[in-house]
Design an enzyme around this catalytic site. Structure first.
Site, mmCIF file in Angstrom:
data_model
loop_
_atom_site.group_PDB
_atom_site.id
_atom_site.type_symbol
_atom_site.label_atom_id
_atom_site.label_comp_id
_atom_site.label_asym_id
_atom_site.label_seq_id
_atom_site.Cartn_x
_atom_site.Cartn_y
_atom_site.Cartn_z
ATOM 1 N N GLU A 20 0.800 -1.232 0.000
ATOM 2 C CA GLU A 20 0.000 0.000 0.000
ATOM 3 C C GLU A 20 0.832 1.281 0.000
ATOM 4 O O GLU A 20 0.636 2.169 0.829
ATOM 5 C CB GLU A 20 -0.955 -0.009 1.208
ATOM 6 C CG GLU A 20 -1.893 -1.203 1.183
ATOM 7 C CD GLU A 20 -2.791 -1.307 2.415
ATOM 8 O OE1 GLU A 20 -2.788 -0.391 3.257
ATOM 9 O OE2 GLU A 20 -3.498 -2.312 2.535
ATOM 10 N N ASN A 33 1.942 -5.226 -3.067
ATOM 11 C CA ASN A 33 0.547 -5.530 -2.753
ATOM 12 C C ASN A 33 -0.225 -4.243 -2.481
ATOM 13 O O ASN A 33 0.265 -3.367 -1.766
ATOM 14 C CB ASN A 33 0.537 -6.425 -1.493
ATOM 15 C CG ASN A 33 -0.816 -7.019 -1.178
ATOM 16 O OD1 ASN A 33 -1.452 -7.604 -2.050
ATOM 17 N ND2 ASN A 33 -1.259 -6.901 0.075
ATOM 18 N N HIS A 53 -10.674 -6.135 -1.961
ATOM 19 C CA HIS A 53 -11.715 -5.927 -0.942
ATOM 20 C C HIS A 53 -12.876 -5.213 -1.636
ATOM 21 O O HIS A 53 -12.772 -4.043 -1.987
ATOM 22 C CB HIS A 53 -11.186 -5.035 0.189
ATOM 23 C CG HIS A 53 -10.087 -5.665 0.989
ATOM 24 N ND1 HIS A 53 -10.282 -6.776 1.778
ATOM 25 C CD2 HIS A 53 -8.783 -5.350 1.122
ATOM 26 C CE1 HIS A 53 -9.142 -7.102 2.367
ATOM 27 N NE2 HIS A 53 -8.210 -6.263 1.983
ATOM 28 N N GLU A 69 -6.323 -10.679 -0.824
ATOM 29 C CA GLU A 69 -7.120 -10.431 0.394
ATOM 30 C C GLU A 69 -8.608 -10.392 0.062
ATOM 31 O O GLU A 69 -9.358 -9.558 0.575
ATOM 32 C CB GLU A 69 -6.691 -9.093 1.036
ATOM 33 C CG GLU A 69 -5.210 -9.044 1.369
ATOM 34 C CD GLU A 69 -4.773 -7.741 2.038
ATOM 35 O OE1 GLU A 69 -5.650 -6.984 2.514
ATOM 36 O OE2 GLU A 69 -3.565 -7.491 2.087
ATOM 37 N N ASP A 103 -12.351 -10.334 -0.271
ATOM 38 C CA ASP A 103 -13.631 -10.425 0.428
ATOM 39 C C ASP A 103 -14.620 -9.547 -0.327
ATOM 40 O O ASP A 103 -14.238 -8.553 -0.939
ATOM 41 C CB ASP A 103 -13.557 -10.075 1.924
ATOM 42 C CG ASP A 103 -12.837 -8.786 2.250
ATOM 43 O OD1 ASP A 103 -12.726 -7.918 1.374
ATOM 44 O OD2 ASP A 103 -12.404 -8.643 3.415
HETATM 45 O O1 G3I Z 1 -5.535 -7.892 19.242
HETATM 46 C C1 G3I Z 1 -6.023 -6.638 19.706
HETATM 47 C C2 G3I Z 1 -6.865 -6.795 20.926
HETATM 48 O O2 G3I Z 1 -6.072 -7.314 21.981
HETATM 49 C C3 G3I Z 1 -7.453 -5.445 21.315
HETATM 50 O O3 G3I Z 1 -8.322 -5.609 22.390
HETATM 51 C C4 G3I Z 1 -8.203 -4.857 20.141
HETATM 52 C C5 G3I Z 1 -8.736 -3.474 20.472
HETATM 53 O O4 G3I Z 1 -8.919 -2.704 19.321
HETATM 54 O O5 G3I Z 1 -7.342 -4.760 19.043
HETATM 55 C C6 G3I Z 1 -6.847 -6.015 18.608
HETATM 56 O O6 G3I Z 1 -6.005 -5.801 17.501
HETATM 57 C C7 G3I Z 1 -6.665 -5.517 16.286
HETATM 58 C C8 G3I Z 1 -6.182 -6.513 15.237
HETATM 59 O O7 G3I Z 1 -6.743 -6.198 13.977
HETATM 60 C C9 G3I Z 1 -6.560 -7.952 15.597
HETATM 61 O O8 G3I Z 1 -7.923 -8.096 15.600
HETATM 62 C C10 G3I Z 1 -6.319 -4.124 15.856
HETATM 63 O O9 G3I Z 1 -6.882 -3.202 16.730
HETATM 64 C C11 G3I Z 1 -6.824 -3.870 14.458
HETATM 65 O O10 G3I Z 1 -6.336 -2.608 14.011
HETATM 66 C C12 G3I Z 1 -6.336 -4.942 13.505
HETATM 67 O O11 G3I Z 1 -6.918 -4.722 12.252
HETATM 68 C C13 G3I Z 1 -6.275 -5.345 11.182
HETATM 69 C C14 G3I Z 1 -5.972 -4.316 10.113
HETATM 70 O O12 G3I Z 1 -5.387 -4.948 9.003
HETATM 71 C C15 G3I Z 1 -5.004 -3.274 10.631
HETATM 72 O O13 G3I Z 1 -4.769 -2.320 9.665
HETATM 73 C C16 G3I Z 1 -7.208 -6.412 10.620
HETATM 74 O O14 G3I Z 1 -7.355 -7.476 11.554
HETATM 75 C C17 G3I Z 1 -6.621 -6.972 9.327
HETATM 76 O O15 G3I Z 1 -7.576 -7.780 8.697
HETATM 77 C C18 G3I Z 1 -6.279 -5.829 8.377
HETATM 78 O O16 G3I Z 1 -5.691 -6.362 7.225
HETATM 79 C C19 G3I Z 1 -5.355 -5.420 6.230
HETATM 80 C C20 G3I Z 1 -4.164 -5.957 5.494
HETATM 81 O O17 G3I Z 1 -3.119 -6.220 6.397
HETATM 82 C C21 G3I Z 1 -3.704 -4.999 4.406
HETATM 83 N N1 G3I Z 1 -4.784 -4.660 3.527
HETATM 84 C C22 G3I Z 1 -5.992 -4.200 4.152
HETATM 85 C C23 G3I Z 1 -6.477 -5.203 5.191
HETATM 86 C C24 G3I Z 1 -7.794 -4.779 5.768
HETATM 87 O O18 G3I Z 1 -7.647 -3.608 6.521
#
Ligand code: G3I
Length: 464
Positions: free
Chosen positions: A174, A217, A253, A282, A284
């Site tokens: 990105e 990516n 996405h 990715e 969905d």
């Molecule tokens: O694990 C913590 C948890 O302990 C806490 O209580 C909670 C509170 O917000 O956060 C949890 O972590 C989160 C993590 O996902 C696991 O669920 C983060 O806040 C959250 O920001 C994170 O989001 C991820 C996101 O990337 C971050 O930018 C998504 O799971 C993940 O699917 C997403 O993936 C990205 C790709 O890497 C790149 N392309 C876009 C895609 C979708 O955003």
């Protein structure tokens, strides 16, 4: 049982996958050349009628983003193991997860996913090395020269740790802005190192793991638009100057505001025509019912229509764990039921929806087989192993067995079976000896150097 890995901070050591391949390649007189081995299928999908098996028949992988903290949930793991033959750690390989403070690496959660995948013979995508998001604060605070060395060190340490495990790495994620400007996105890397950071990251990545495919990516690059044009021009420039890049990932996405573009296939194809692989990384698609199913089918068909589209990864397994769960964008509902979108994806892959896959390996079941390991001979520094395959209560015409070899050991030859490797998991398939009457047995053998313990772990025997 999955082999427990012993890895040191910052990686190091010869990778298991590299060792297995090199060792097999060294004994070309015995069986195979390195080229022949690399050309062999490297997937071990369990049965026809699953996404992974159907994709493998098309020469592709079908993967899912996986979160380590769900692996203990039986239905999650069972669905993953049954349906998919590639995984991408959803968050566990990101910079904030693996290097939360400078020079201090923490791989345990990502290792959990990699170990699970390798134990099942699945491939692994690496996501991601250099990204502006999920970046720990210490990185943003560095000046240019410190940032350059931190970036190169991060790439080197993480790729070294997973050397041999990862089929494709998202080296840079990105880096371009949304909208019509075609400009690079502001980030600590862009702002302090300039456009050249992307090239530098790819060069460092190639030097660290020459066998891994190196991908750029991004999202909103799925159709022909200003952003994808900017990425296209970068890839074209890299190819013309010999900057190492092997693949482009299209995150894909989709939702009602950002639907599957009508020129999706054409866009994949124009990148492929630059001489890189393309991957749907990715996927969905928000929605439900037939509309969602149609979109999934179209995306899968677009990939299959592009010979360099090597695989598809969906960004999660059940809807409830999606980063966009309210949009129910995945292939399984919250109870792991297959959605119409699943059937559409499987049909597009040439699979057969509605047929439950065989559960492999139950002795006595029709079409099943069992595999038993014995050490045939051993000497200081090595051994000959033997695996005996026994058909269940009905005749079989082929079999396949996974063996996980200790990372300290190297397989140097295999006989009476056809090997392929994925990490340190070796899959051996029947050759002339696939047809077995009910209850009948055959065996294959192999020579291992590098110690006599531990014994290899024998996985499931799959028959057809
Ligand atoms: O694990 C913590 C948890 O302990 C806490 O209580 C909670 C509170 O917000 O956060 C949890 O972590 C989160 C993590 O996902 C696991 O669920 C983060 O806040 C959250 O920001 C994170 O989001 C991820 C996101 O990337 C971050 O930018 C998504 O799971 C993940 O699917 C997403 O993936 C990205 C790709 O890497 C790149 N392309 C876009 C895609 C979708 O955003």
């Amino acid at each position: 049982m999955i082999r427990k890995r012993t890895r040191t901070r910052g990686g190091g050591g010869t990778p298991a996958r590299g060792r297995l391949r090199a060792a097999l390649g060294a004994t070309t007189t015995a069986l195979l050349t390195v080229t022949a081995l690399a050309a062999l299928p490297q997937t071990t999908a369990h049965a026809a009628g699953t996404l992974g098996a159907a994709a493998a028949e098309q020469g592709r992988y079908f993967g899912a983003a996986v979160a380590a903290n769900h692996l203990g949930e039986a239905q999650y793991a069972a669905t993953l193991d049954r349906e998919f033959n590639s995984v991408t750690p959803e968050n566990e390989m990101k910079w904030d997860a693996v290097e939360p403070s400078r020079g201090s690496f923490s791989f345990s959660r990502a290792d959990q996913i990699v170990d699970h995948a390798r134990g099942k013979g699945m491939k692994v995508r690496g996501h991601t090395l250099v990204w502006h998001s999920q970046l720990p604060g210490w990185v943003s605070g560095l000046g240019a020269s410190d940032l350059r060395s931190a970036m190169n060190n991060h790439i080197t340490q993480v790729m070294t740790h997973y050397k041999g495990d990862i089929h494709s790495w998202d080296v840079v994620n990105e880096a371009f802005q949304d909208g019509g400007s075609g400009a690079r996105r502001s980030s600590p890397f862009q702002d302090r190192l300039g456009d050249g950071f992307i090239e530098e990251a790819f060069r460092t990545a190639r030097a660290t793991d020459p066998a891994a495919k190196l991908c750029y990516n991004d999202y909103n690059t799925d159709g022909v638009n200003a952003k994808s044009n900017a990425v296209y021009n970068m890839v074209k420039d890299f190819k013309s100057r010999g900057v190492p890049i092997d693949c482009v990932g299209f995150q894909s996405h989709f939702n009602p505001n950002s639907p599957v573009p009508s020129d999706y296939r054409a866009n994949l194809q124009r990148f492929a025509d630059l001489g890189v692989d393309v991957q749907i990384t990715e996927l969905d698609i928000e929605g439900s019912g037939q509309a969602q199913a149609t979109n999934y089918g179209n995306v899968v068909r677009a990939c299959l229509a592009v010979s360099r589209c090597t695989g598809i990864t969906v960004w999660g397994i059940p809807d409830k764990y999606s980063w966009r769960s309210s949009g129910t964008p995945l292939l399984f509902d919250d109870n792991y039921n297959k959605k119409p979108a699943y059937d559409a994806a499987l049909s597009a892959l040439g699979g057969t929806p509605g047929e439950d896959p065989e559960e492999p390996g139950e002795p006595g079941e029709p079409g099943a087989c069992t595999a038993a390991y014995t050490t045939a001979e051993q000497w200081s520094g090595g051994y000959n192993g033997k695996v005996t395959i026994t058909a269940g209560s009905t005749a079989i015409s082929s079999w396949s067995v996974n063996l996980t070899i200790a990372s300290s050991q190297q397989v140097v030859s295999v006989w009476n079976g056809s090997p392929s490797t994925n990490g340190n998991v070796m899959t051996v398939r029947s050759t002339w000896n696939g047809s077995l009457a009910p209850g009948a047995s055959t065996s294959f053998g192999f020579t291992v150097n590098g110690g006599t313990t531990p014994a290899p772990q024998v996985g499931t025997c799959t028959a057809s």
